[in-house]
Every structure is written in structure tokens, then in C-alpha cells.
Design a protein around this motif. Sequence first.
Motif, PDB file in Angstrom:
ATOM      1  N   ALA A 124       0.827  -1.204  -0.281  1.00 13.31           N
ATOM      2  CA  ALA A 124       0.080  -0.556  -0.070  1.00 13.31           C
ATOM      3  C   ALA A 124       0.275   1.144  -0.247  1.00 13.31           C
ATOM      4  N   ASP A 125       2.148   1.212  -0.414  1.00 14.36           N
ATOM      5  CA  ASP A 125       2.964   2.523  -0.352  1.00 14.36           C
ATOM      6  C   ASP A 125       3.629   2.101  -2.436  1.00 14.36           C
ATOM      7  N   ALA A 126       4.204   3.632  -1.905  1.00 13.97           N
ATOM      8  CA  ALA A 126       4.925   3.630  -2.960  1.00 13.97           C
ATOM      9  C   ALA A 126       6.155   4.841  -3.316  1.00 13.97           C
ATOM     10  N   GLY A 127       6.751   5.224  -3.772  1.00  8.91           N
ATOM     11  CA  GLY A 127       7.972   7.050  -3.840  1.00  8.91           C
ATOM     12  C   GLY A 127       8.914   6.519  -4.683  1.00  8.91           C
ATOM     13  N   TRP A 128       9.763   7.497  -5.035  1.00 10.25           N
ATOM     14  CA  TRP A 128      10.538   8.150  -5.725  1.00 10.25           C
ATOM     15  C   TRP A 128      10.994   8.662  -4.841  1.00 10.25           C
ATOM     16  N   ILE A 129      12.873   8.592  -5.400  1.00 12.98           N
ATOM     17  CA  ILE A 129      14.097   8.217  -4.353  1.00 12.98           C
ATOM     18  C   ILE A 129      14.768   8.988  -5.672  1.00 12.98           C
ATOM     19  N   GLY A 130      15.845  10.440  -5.864  1.00 12.04           N
ATOM     20  CA  GLY A 130      16.712  10.920  -6.684  1.00 12.04           C
ATOM     21  C   GLY A 130      17.781  10.005  -6.206  1.00 12.04           C
ATOM     22  N   PRO A 131      18.731  10.743  -6.567  1.00 14.16           N
ATOM     23  CA  PRO A 131      20.225  10.994  -5.353  1.00 14.16           C
ATOM     24  C   PRO A 131      20.639  10.501  -4.397  1.00 14.16           C
ATOM     25  N   ILE A 132      21.502  10.484  -3.328  1.00 17.00           N
ATOM     26  CA  ILE A 132      22.332  10.709  -2.643  1.00 17.00           C
ATOM     27  C   ILE A 132      22.294  12.523  -2.164  1.00 17.00           C
ATOM     28  N   GLY A 133      22.328  13.244  -1.926  1.00 15.82           N
ATOM     29  CA  GLY A 133      22.478  14.913  -1.881  1.00 15.82           C
ATOM     30  C   GLY A 133      21.356  15.833  -2.898  1.00 15.82           C
ATOM     31  N   PRO A 134      21.711  16.886  -2.717  1.00 18.39           N
ATOM     32  CA  PRO A 134      20.482  17.251  -3.651  1.00 18.39           C
ATOM     33  C   PRO A 134      21.087  17.180  -5.092  1.00 18.39           C
ATOM     34  N   GLY A 135      19.521  17.229  -6.177  1.00 19.94           N
ATOM     35  CA  GLY A 135      19.415  16.420  -6.846  1.00 19.94           C
ATOM     36  C   GLY A 135      18.245  16.580  -7.732  1.00 19.94           C
ATOM     37  N   PRO A 136      17.504  16.470  -8.960  1.00 23.90           N
ATOM     38  CA  PRO A 136      16.401  16.173  -9.218  1.00 23.90           C
ATOM     39  C   PRO A 136      15.029  15.862  -8.686  1.00 23.90           C
ATOM     40  N   SER A 137      14.451  16.817  -8.204  1.00 23.13           N
ATOM     41  CA  SER A 137      12.943  16.169  -7.664  1.00 23.13           C
ATOM     42  C   SER A 137      12.273  14.997  -8.957  1.00 23.13           C
ATOM     43  N   TYR A 138      10.849  14.665  -9.044  1.00 22.00           N
ATOM     44  CA  TYR A 138       9.929  13.903  -9.712  1.00 22.00           C
ATOM     45  C   TYR A 138      10.145  14.821 -11.212  1.00 22.00           C
ATOM     46  N   LEU A 139       9.824  15.735 -11.124  1.00 21.45           N
ATOM     47  CA  LEU A 139       8.752  16.147 -12.403  1.00 21.45           C
ATOM     48  C   LEU A 139      10.173  16.766 -13.116  1.00 21.45           C
ATOM     49  N   ASP A 140      11.396  17.075 -12.829  1.00 24.49           N
ATOM     50  CA  ASP A 140      12.239  17.704 -12.901  1.00 24.49           C
ATOM     51  C   ASP A 140      12.939  16.788 -14.460  1.00 24.49           C
ATOM     52  N   GLU A 141      13.154  17.675 -15.371  1.00 22.89           N
ATOM     53  CA  GLU A 141      13.043  16.807 -16.368  1.00 22.89           C
ATOM     54  C   GLU A 141      14.911  16.332 -16.587  1.00 22.89           C
ATOM     55  N   GLY A 142      15.051  15.082 -17.054  1.00 23.31           N
ATOM     56  CA  GLY A 142      15.955  14.141 -16.554  1.00 23.31           C
ATOM     57  C   GLY A 142      16.258  13.225 -15.275  1.00 23.31           C
ATOM     58  N   SER A 143      15.219  13.707 -14.548  1.00 20.15           N
ATOM     59  CA  SER A 143      14.587  12.949 -13.061  1.00 20.15           C
ATOM     60  C   SER A 143      15.834  11.406 -13.176  1.00 20.15           C
ATOM     61  N   GLY A 144      14.097  11.344 -14.597  1.00 13.48           N
ATOM     62  CA  GLY A 144      13.915   9.422 -14.765  1.00 13.48           C
ATOM     63  C   GLY A 144      13.732   9.191 -13.899  1.00 13.48           C
ATOM     64  N   GLY A 145      12.671   9.881 -12.648  1.00 19.66           N
ATOM     65  CA  GLY A 145      11.835   9.704 -12.234  1.00 19.66           C
ATOM     66  C   GLY A 145      10.053   8.662 -12.899  1.00 19.66           C
ATOM     67  N   PRO A 146       9.716   9.690 -13.834  1.00 16.31           N
ATOM     68  CA  PRO A 146       8.373   8.946 -14.319  1.00 16.31           C
ATOM     69  C   PRO A 146       8.729   8.146 -15.121  1.00 16.31           C
ATOM     70  N   GLU A 147      10.127   7.171 -15.385  1.00 13.70           N
ATOM     71  CA  GLU A 147       9.978   6.475 -16.093  1.00 13.70           C
ATOM     72  C   GLU A 147      10.561   5.383 -15.605  1.00 13.70           C
ATOM     73  N   SER A 148      10.799   5.233 -14.090  1.00 10.52           N
ATOM     74  CA  SER A 148      11.280   4.775 -13.220  1.00 10.52           C
ATOM     75  C   SER A 148      10.284   3.021 -12.978  1.00 10.52           C
ATOM     76  N   ASP A 149      10.694   2.341 -13.836  1.00 13.05           N
ATOM     77  CA  ASP A 149       9.643   0.865 -13.540  1.00 13.05           C
ATOM     78  C   ASP A 149       9.864   0.649 -12.424  1.00 13.05           C
ATOM     79  N   PHE A 150      10.449   0.987 -11.328  1.00 13.58           N
ATOM     80  CA  PHE A 150       9.945   0.144  -9.776  1.00 13.58           C
ATOM     81  C   PHE A 150       9.196   1.167  -9.580  1.00 13.58           C
ATOM     82  N   THR A 151       9.315   2.467  -9.497  1.00 14.14           N
ATOM     83  CA  THR A 151       8.291   3.193  -8.962  1.00 14.14           C
ATOM     84  C   THR A 151       6.682   3.094  -9.440  1.00 14.14           C
ATOM     85  N   ASN A 152       6.647   3.109 -10.866  1.00 13.94           N
ATOM     86  CA  ASN A 152       5.332   2.495 -11.304  1.00 13.94           C
ATOM     87  C   ASN A 152       4.939   1.445 -11.230  1.00 13.94           C
TER      88      ASN A 152
END
Length: 246
Positions: free
Chosen positions: A169-197
Motif C-alpha cells: 500500500a505504499d510507493a515512492g520515488w527518490i533520486g540520488p543522495i544529496g541535492p539533485g533533480p526532483s521527480y518532475l524535473d527534466e532528466g530525473s528518471g522519476g516518471p520512467e522508473s519501473d520500480f516506482t511505476n
Amino acid sequence: MSGYPEAPDGDSGFSGLKAVFFNCTLKRSPELCHTSGLVELSAGLMRRQGVQVEIIRPIDHPIATGVYPDMTEHGWERDAWPELFERVKAADIIVVAGPIWLGDNSSVTKQVIERLYAMSGLTNDAGQYIYYGKVGGALVTGNEDGVKHCAMNILYSLQHIGVTIPPAADAGWIGPIGPGPSYLDEGSGGPESDFTNRNTTFMAWNLMHMAMMLRRAGGIPAWGNVPEQWRAAGRDPDLDPNPDYR
């Protein structure tokens, strides 16, 4: 949408369900909110199955802080929570979504959980606590570790006040450790993440399945979990100095 399967026969039978998503971002509308990207994936899947979905950004509403149903009775000038709670009462599915800050849930996420808790002394038509028969899930976004920790806190809190938690009943997305792109930022890989999807897909379907199972069953059986039965069996309410809180 690729990666988000529909019902095999095209008629899932979920059209009677209602879901409310709390997007606990710290950003007011219409500012870009990365949590909204993940919320829309789950909410969109539900909408395509006929579920009536409402998304609420608590930060846009004057919600008072506290653990009483209406904080205007406790010194606050305004409190939008009693009105927002009417939408929770009508919902079969409750999803709490939000970002990670300092490795933990946002202050708004904590506030929403506290206000949900504030209503936990109310009862449903069967005499059970108000959240019995509802199902809950968690969505978490960020760019450092902590998704499981944050989801654990949300899901524990929901089940403690009576919400049913289905599998996965939970899902999430995180980028690299430290400051970096957030989920909707271009090139973040978030929307394309098979694990998250995959996890978001499983969560949405399991929430709908469990909500429909409970609806068809008439909710959680009202025996052994009704406050008035407890009192009628001889429990002296005067022995409990604060019976309204779990």
C-alpha cells in the motif's frame, strides 16, 4: 499509459468508490509540486476505473494545528479541517502523499495525520470508530533516502485509527543522495522508473480491490470492536480518563 494496466475485461466494477488524496506538499497552488506527479499516476489509474477522485492540497487551506475535531473551539480563529473532513467521511480510499524533508515526512503530512487522528473518536453507522471500512495508502517523493521510513509512519498511523491497509500500500520515488533533480524535473528518471511505476500500480489496484471487498462485505464486521459493546459489557468509562483518543 504504458506500465499501468487496465482491468482485463475493461469493466472493473469500481465506479461506486470514492478516493481522497492529501498532497502534503509545502508548496501552495499553482506552484509546481513533484509529489503531484506521483499522485496523478495513482489517481489517474483510479479515475480510469471509474473511481471518483478528489485531490486536496492541505497547504492551500487554513487548517489549524491540534488534535481536536474543531480547533476554533480551542483558541484558533479559523479551521478548515471540519469541512475537509466531510470529504474524508464520504471516501472509501484515503491516500496520504508528501515529500521527504530531513529524512522524515513534511510538517503538513504530520498535521494531516494529527487532524485525522482528531476525528478518531467519532463512530460510523455500525457504531465502530469512524475509519472502519476505509482503506489507506501512502505516496512519498524526495531526492534522498527515507521512503520506507516515511511510508511506515503514515501507514502505521492510518491503521492505528481504524483504516484497513491492503498489501503493498505504499510507493515512492527518490533520486540520488544529496541535492539533485526532483521527480518532475527534466532528466530525473522519476516518471520512467519501473520500480516506482510498478509499486504505484500495485498500490492503486490493491486499494481499489480492498475498498470494493469491504463495500461488498458491508465493512469490517461490527463485533468485538464497538465502543458501546465494550461499555455494556461492564467496562467503567470513568476508569479511562481520556476515552476519545486511541
